[in-house]
Design a protein around this motif. Structure first.
Motif, PDB file in Angstrom:
ATOM      1  N   ASP A 306       0.832  -1.098  -0.209  1.00 56.40           N
ATOM      2  CA  ASP A 306       0.115  -0.650  -0.335  1.00 56.40           C
ATOM      3  C   ASP A 306       0.714   1.789  -0.217  1.00 56.40           C
ATOM      4  OD1 ASP A 306       0.202   1.118   2.939  1.00 56.40           O
ATOM      5  OD2 ASP A 306      -0.926  -0.480   3.589  1.00 56.40           O
ATOM      6  N   ASN A 307      -0.148   2.491  -0.245  1.00 58.30           N
ATOM      7  CA  ASN A 307       1.113   3.578   0.087  1.00 58.30           C
ATOM      8  C   ASN A 307       1.350   4.406   1.757  1.00 58.30           C
ATOM      9  OD1 ASN A 307      -1.573   4.532   1.277  1.00 58.30           O
ATOM     10  ND2 ASN A 307      -2.008   5.366  -0.751  1.00 58.30           N
ATOM     11  N   MET A 308       1.411   3.689   2.449  1.00 59.44           N
ATOM     12  CA  MET A 308       1.347   3.831   3.372  1.00 59.44           C
ATOM     13  C   MET A 308       2.900   4.850   4.032  1.00 59.44           C
ATOM     14  SD  MET A 308      -0.898   4.589   5.574  1.00 59.44           S
ATOM     15  CE  MET A 308      -1.611   5.328   4.010  1.00 59.44           C
ATOM     16  N   LYS A 309       4.172   3.644   3.642  1.00 63.97           N
ATOM     17  CA  LYS A 309       5.373   3.796   3.496  1.00 63.97           C
ATOM     18  C   LYS A 309       6.100   4.927   3.110  1.00 63.97           C
ATOM     19  CE  LYS A 309       7.139  -0.549   5.539  1.00 63.97           C
ATOM     20  NZ  LYS A 309       8.354  -2.244   4.594  1.00 63.97           N
ATOM     21  N   ILE A 310       5.298   5.261   1.814  1.00 60.24           N
ATOM     22  CA  ILE A 310       5.613   6.449   1.309  1.00 60.24           C
ATOM     23  C   ILE A 310       4.963   7.715   2.154  1.00 60.24           C
ATOM     24  CG2 ILE A 310       5.470   7.120  -1.544  1.00 60.24           C
ATOM     25  CD1 ILE A 310       7.805   5.216  -1.366  1.00 60.24           C
ATOM     26  N   LEU A 311       3.398   7.642   1.619  1.00 60.55           N
ATOM     27  CA  LEU A 311       3.202   8.957   2.659  1.00 60.55           C
ATOM     28  C   LEU A 311       3.879   9.506   4.213  1.00 60.55           C
ATOM     29  CD1 LEU A 311      -0.595   8.438   2.358  1.00 60.55           C
ATOM     30  CD2 LEU A 311       1.175   9.540   0.409  1.00 60.55           C
ATOM     31  N   LYS A 312       3.803   7.997   4.703  1.00 64.93           N
ATOM     32  CA  LYS A 312       4.852   8.622   6.360  1.00 64.93           C
ATOM     33  C   LYS A 312       5.801   9.200   6.225  1.00 64.93           C
ATOM     34  CE  LYS A 312       1.669   5.786   8.682  1.00 64.93           C
ATOM     35  NZ  LYS A 312       1.888   4.384   9.268  1.00 64.93           N
ATOM     36  N   ALA A 313       7.169   8.362   5.055  1.00 67.92           N
ATOM     37  CA  ALA A 313       8.172   9.136   4.917  1.00 67.92           C
ATOM     38  C   ALA A 313       8.337  10.244   3.937  1.00 67.92           C
ATOM     39  CB  ALA A 313       8.749   7.653   4.048  1.00 67.92           C
ATOM     40  N   LEU A 338      -5.806   7.932   4.236  1.00 66.41           N
ATOM     41  CA  LEU A 338      -5.325   7.353   2.785  1.00 66.41           C
ATOM     42  C   LEU A 338      -4.838   6.131   1.988  1.00 66.41           C
ATOM     43  CD1 LEU A 338      -3.908  11.418   1.913  1.00 66.41           C
ATOM     44  CD2 LEU A 338      -6.157  10.497   1.700  1.00 66.41           C
ATOM     45  N   ARG A 339      -4.919   5.775   3.186  1.00 64.96           N
ATOM     46  CA  ARG A 339      -4.393   3.702   2.946  1.00 64.96           C
ATOM     47  C   ARG A 339      -4.829   3.679   1.113  1.00 64.96           C
ATOM     48  NH1 ARG A 339      -1.704   0.461   5.644  1.00 64.96           N
ATOM     49  NH2 ARG A 339      -1.637   1.367   7.688  1.00 64.96           N
ATOM     50  N   ARG A 340      -3.562   2.898   0.223  1.00 64.31           N
ATOM     51  CA  ARG A 340      -4.567   2.178  -0.617  1.00 64.31           C
ATOM     52  C   ARG A 340      -5.407   3.396  -1.629  1.00 64.31           C
ATOM     53  NH1 ARG A 340      -5.230  -2.296   2.942  1.00 64.31           N
ATOM     54  NH2 ARG A 340      -3.241  -3.849   1.858  1.00 64.31           N
ATOM     55  N   LYS A 341      -5.478   4.427  -1.833  1.00 62.78           N
ATOM     56  CA  LYS A 341      -5.184   4.998  -2.702  1.00 62.78           C
ATOM     57  C   LYS A 341      -4.728   6.085  -2.935  1.00 62.78           C
ATOM     58  CE  LYS A 341     -10.317   7.090   0.204  1.00 62.78           C
ATOM     59  NZ  LYS A 341     -10.406   8.022   0.871  1.00 62.78           N
ATOM     60  N   SER A 342      -5.498   6.700  -4.611  1.00 59.25           N
ATOM     61  CA  SER A 342      -5.032   7.412  -5.191  1.00 59.25           C
ATOM     62  C   SER A 342      -4.780   8.842  -4.811  1.00 59.25           C
ATOM     63  CB  SER A 342      -5.691   7.349  -7.040  1.00 59.25           C
ATOM     64  OG  SER A 342      -5.431   6.572  -7.754  1.00 59.25           O
ATOM     65  N   VAL A 343      -3.656   8.649  -4.785  1.00 60.09           N
ATOM     66  CA  VAL A 343      -3.287   9.979  -3.727  1.00 60.09           C
ATOM     67  C   VAL A 343      -2.341  11.189  -4.570  1.00 60.09           C
ATOM     68  CG1 VAL A 343      -2.310  11.282  -2.157  1.00 60.09           C
ATOM     69  CG2 VAL A 343      -3.035   9.639  -1.712  1.00 60.09           C
ATOM     70  N   LEU A 344      -2.761  12.595  -5.276  1.00 65.05           N
ATOM     71  CA  LEU A 344      -2.297  13.780  -6.111  1.00 65.05           C
ATOM     72  C   LEU A 344      -1.219  14.217  -4.796  1.00 65.05           C
ATOM     73  CD1 LEU A 344      -4.138  12.177  -8.050  1.00 65.05           C
ATOM     74  CD2 LEU A 344      -4.423  14.663  -9.252  1.00 65.05           C
ATOM     75  N   LEU A 345      -0.266  14.581  -5.359  1.00 65.63           N
ATOM     76  CA  LEU A 345       0.426  15.053  -4.207  1.00 65.63           C
ATOM     77  C   LEU A 345       0.912  16.623  -5.258  1.00 65.63           C
ATOM     78  CD1 LEU A 345       3.926  13.696  -3.100  1.00 65.63           C
ATOM     79  CD2 LEU A 345       1.638  13.484  -2.044  1.00 65.63           C
ATOM     80  N   LEU A 346      -0.203  17.362  -4.623  1.00 64.90           N
ATOM     81  CA  LEU A 346      -0.107  19.073  -5.154  1.00 64.90           C
ATOM     82  C   LEU A 346       1.273  19.995  -4.645  1.00 64.90           C
ATOM     83  CD1 LEU A 346      -0.260  22.107  -6.714  1.00 64.90           C
ATOM     84  CD2 LEU A 346      -2.232  22.361  -4.904  1.00 64.90           C
ATOM     85  N   ILE A 347       2.628  20.297  -4.985  1.00 65.32           N
ATOM     86  CA  ILE A 347       3.427  20.562  -4.103  1.00 65.32           C
ATOM     87  C   ILE A 347       3.959  22.411  -5.154  1.00 65.32           C
ATOM     88  CG2 ILE A 347       6.156  19.900  -4.216  1.00 65.32           C
ATOM     89  CD1 ILE A 347       5.532  17.589  -5.006  1.00 65.32           C
ATOM     90  N   SER A 348       4.113  22.617  -3.439  1.00 65.86           N
ATOM     91  CA  SER A 348       4.375  24.466  -4.343  1.00 65.86           C
ATOM     92  C   SER A 348       4.822  25.107  -3.429  1.00 65.86           C
ATOM     93  CB  SER A 348       2.928  24.786  -5.248  1.00 65.86           C
ATOM     94  OG  SER A 348       2.118  25.299  -3.648  1.00 65.86           O
TER      95      SER A 348
END
Length: 705
Positions: A306-313, A338-348
């Motif tokens: 899932d995406n948890m390790k990435i998001l928490k990092a 947000l676990r196992r969801k498509s997540v868009l990172l708006l970076i600015s």
């Protein structure tokens, strides 16, 4: 008892100099025989500091107030110290007795300091200082207990009488200046002790003794040990002098120079050590950041369930608070949502254009209307990039909170949650450089698109799941038509298309040309018996002149205008997004009609003239610059027969070609292109009129209207 000047152990001025200080350090270094036993001295130093803070006298009989929560905290601290003090208390008592004895027989401070150094020779450098301070703190604390309790406690009165302190304790006016001077030296010693304890605690994983920052400090610490121990000796001599000489000693100013010189010297040592400590911290942080960056690289290369390790990092959660701010509910929430969801990172950064936010908000809100649709199965997190070298002051905080309040999606709770290693990764790997990015992570945390902003502007949520494959598939379905160019900027366009009307989009800033063009176009449409709808789309980066034009067009009923000036910006940013999107897929002007038309439109915007494009249905479209289009309409009688035979738009295109000359000057502005990127794209940008490569120039612009 006769007290000689040696009792006070006055310092030779040479000893206080840099060379003298180094020499004293060498003497201490010669006694150093570490036993290899590591002891954490911070808890002991905390107790010592606590004694000094509580013992500071305001006036005899004045007792400091104790916070209600302190007894519990102190009980915990004491219980953790008991075992350690079983080991250290004998040494602390021995130091106290040694100093007291040697001073009582008139031995000078230097010899006494070296005697103490012998006692602590088997301890680490930080322990030597803390143990000497602890020995002095015992005597100081006991003495000040009598001072504080003298007026109210019979036991304290009796002790004061035996120590012959009764007279001086009634003279608070003389007692306070003496202890103020002493307190300055004590404070200086404590901060030096803290420094040496912190040096001892530096993580060997990130800094080694041979590193210049640490080796330089290690060379100075023996000198710091000497002068701190010597200062405890002098301070203890002051207390002994007070007890033995009483009022006579209290009123004496003989030792003011001694104390102030030592304080100055200890402060100089501290300033030097803390500067080197800061350099060590900087080196440690640099190495930690490198390690964290490399860990992040490996993490993104790995496969996850899932995406948890990435998001928490990416988002550092501190203080056990939920790290995300929900822009809809206006409260902190867990990243687990947000676990196992498509997540868009708006970076600015904090300068994200408000117009860009408005368009993104509109697209996002539209996707939430029917939350069960597949196109709605994504979430957005704002990742603010704030330069750590600048202070996050109140102005920046308000700026951050103002932007955060505008966003209906998630954002990090505070910019400090984005660590330096993450910022480096975002800049170096994802290519962030001021211009906002929309990085797409799939439900497993894989990057499936390093920047979906162009896709989002072109197709909105229909571009879900925003992958490169989805982008390719969407382009395969597209042709150059009015729906691609403009259907998302005004709902009327869909109705006009359904009714098979001719649609004319036009732009520019020259109001005189706009009046001539719209009037002539309406007249020709009436003559040709065609239904024509016209829409003004201004110019990219619309300013006050475009706003005035919109007002005049509405007042004079010349044509339709967009409902908000931000939609004019959106029209042009969509075109730029189309160019970026096509270019990322290796498409060039030479081999792609859509790319040719995109660059033609951007070229129109880059010129000083107006322009227009007219279309009917999916296949028929004509476009030209202001003079060519207006002249063709004014010469309608010359191609009226051809229009009746071929159709209005094919005949208009033929007339455009008849007016074309070899001479032309086309300009094209490609926003968001860095100087470094010019070399890689210049051969792919060719003139839409003659097909030759266009010359690349660097332009700086300041438009104030």
């Amino acid at each position: 008892m006769e007290l000689s000047s040696g009792f006070y152990g006055r310092s030779n001025p040479h000893m206080l100099s840099t060379s003298g200080g180094k020499a004293m350090g060498k003497l201490i270094e010669a006694t150093h025989e570490p036993a290899g036993v590591e002891i954490n001295m911070k808890p002991v130093l905390d107790i010592v500091e606590d004694i000094f803070e509580r013992a500071t006298p305001a006036a005899p009989g004045a007792i400091k107030q104790v916070d209600a929560s302190e007894p519990d905290e102190r009980a915990l601290r004491y219980s953790s110290l008991e075992q350690m003090m079983d080991v250290l208390s004998a040494t602390i008592n021995r130091i106290s007795c040694e100093i007291t004895y040697r001073l009582s027989i008139g031995e000078d401070a230097h010899s006494t300091t070296l005697a103490v150094a012998q006692i602590v020779k088997g301890y680490s450098w930080d322990a030597k200082i803390v143990l000497a301070l602890a020995a002095f703190a015992m005597t100081y604390g006991e003495f000040l207990l009598v001072v504080q309790l003298y007026a109210t406690n019979p036991l304290a009165k009796d002790v004061a009488l035996l120590k012959q302190l009764s007279e001086i304790l009634t003279r608070a006016d003389l007692l306070k200046p003496k202890f103020d001077t002493l307190a300055n030296l004590i404070n200086a010693m404590v901060v030096v002790a803290k420094c040496t304890v912190e040096f001892k605690g530096l993580p060997s994983k990130y800094i080694r003794p041979e590193d210049p920052e640490l080796s330089s400090a290690n060379a100075d610490i023996p000198s710091a040990v000497y002068w701190t121990i010597r200062s405890t000796v002098i301070c203890l001599s002051q207390i002994m002098g007070l007890i033995n000489m009483g009022h006579e000693f209290l009123s004496s100013t003989t030792d003011a120079w001694e104390l102030s010189s030592l304080t100055h010297n200890i402060n100089s040592i501290y300033n030097d050590l803390v500067e080197k400590l800061n350099r060590c911290r900087q080196r440690i942080n640099e190495r930690k950041d490198i390690e964290a960056f490399e860990t992040l690289v490996r993490l993104f290369d790995a496969v996850h369930i899932d995406n948890m390790k990435i998001l928490k990092a990416l988002i550092y959660a501190k203080d056990d608070q939920p790290p995300l701010w929900d822009g809809t509910t206006k409260q902190r929430v867990s990243i687990e949502l947000l676990r196992r969801k498509s997540v868009l990172l708006l970076i600015s950064d904090l300068q994200i254009p408000e117009k860009e936010l408005i368009i993104l908000e509109q697209i996002y809100n539209e996707s939430r209307v029917q939350p069960t649709r597949i196109e709605s199965q994504y979430e957005v997190i704002w990742i603010p990039i704030v330069d750590r070298s600048s202070t996050f002051d109140d102005t920046m905080r308000k700026q951050f909170e103002s932007l955060q309040a505008m966003m209906p999606w998630y954002s990090v709770g505070h910019p400090s949650m984005i660590q330096p290693a993450v910022m480096r990764y975002i800049k170096e790997v994802w290519g962030f450089n001021k211009k906002p990015l929309l990085v797409v992570l799939d439900p497993q945390g894989r990057v499936v698109n390093p920047n979906a902003m162009p896709m989002m502007f072109i197709w909105g949520s229909m571009a879900f799941p925003f992958t490169k494959l989805r982008e390719e598939a969407l382009w395969k379905e597209e042709t150059w038509r009015i729906e691609l160019l403009a259907d998302s900027i005004d709902p009327s366009i869909i109705n006009w298309l359904t009714d098979r009307k001719f649609i004319c989009l036009y732009g520019g800033e020259d109001m005189n040309w706009i009046r001539k063009f719209t009037t002539t176009a309406k007249a020709v449409a009436k003559t040709a018996n065609i239904e024509l709808e016209m829409l003004y789309v201004g110019k990219s980066n619309p300013r006050e002149r475009v706003r005035r034009n919109m007002t005049n067009i509405e007042l004079e009923n010349l044509s339709h205008t967009l409902s908000d000036i931000s939609l004019i910006w959106f029209f042009w940013v969509r075109l730029e997004s189309m160019w970026h999107s096509r270019a990322q897929h290796g498409v060039t002007v030479r081999n792609d009609l859509i790319m040719q038309e995109i660059l033609t439109m951007l070229g129109f915007d880059g010129s000083d003239q107006g322009w227009a494009v007219i279309s009917r249905g999916a296949d028929e479209m004509a476009r030209a610059k202001a003079e060519t289009f207006l002249k063709s309409l004014e010469e309608y009688t010359a191609w009226e027969a051809a229009a009746a035979e071929k159709g209005f738009i094919p005949a208009l295109n033929d007339h455009f070609r008849s007016l074309r000359t070899e001479h032309h000057c086309n300009r094209l502005t490609l926003p968001g292109i860095s100087v470094a990127e010019i070399g890689s794209i210049k051969d792919t940008v060719v003139c839409v009129d003659c097909g030759k490569p266009m010359e690349a120039l660097l332009m700086f612009r300041c438009c104030t209207d």
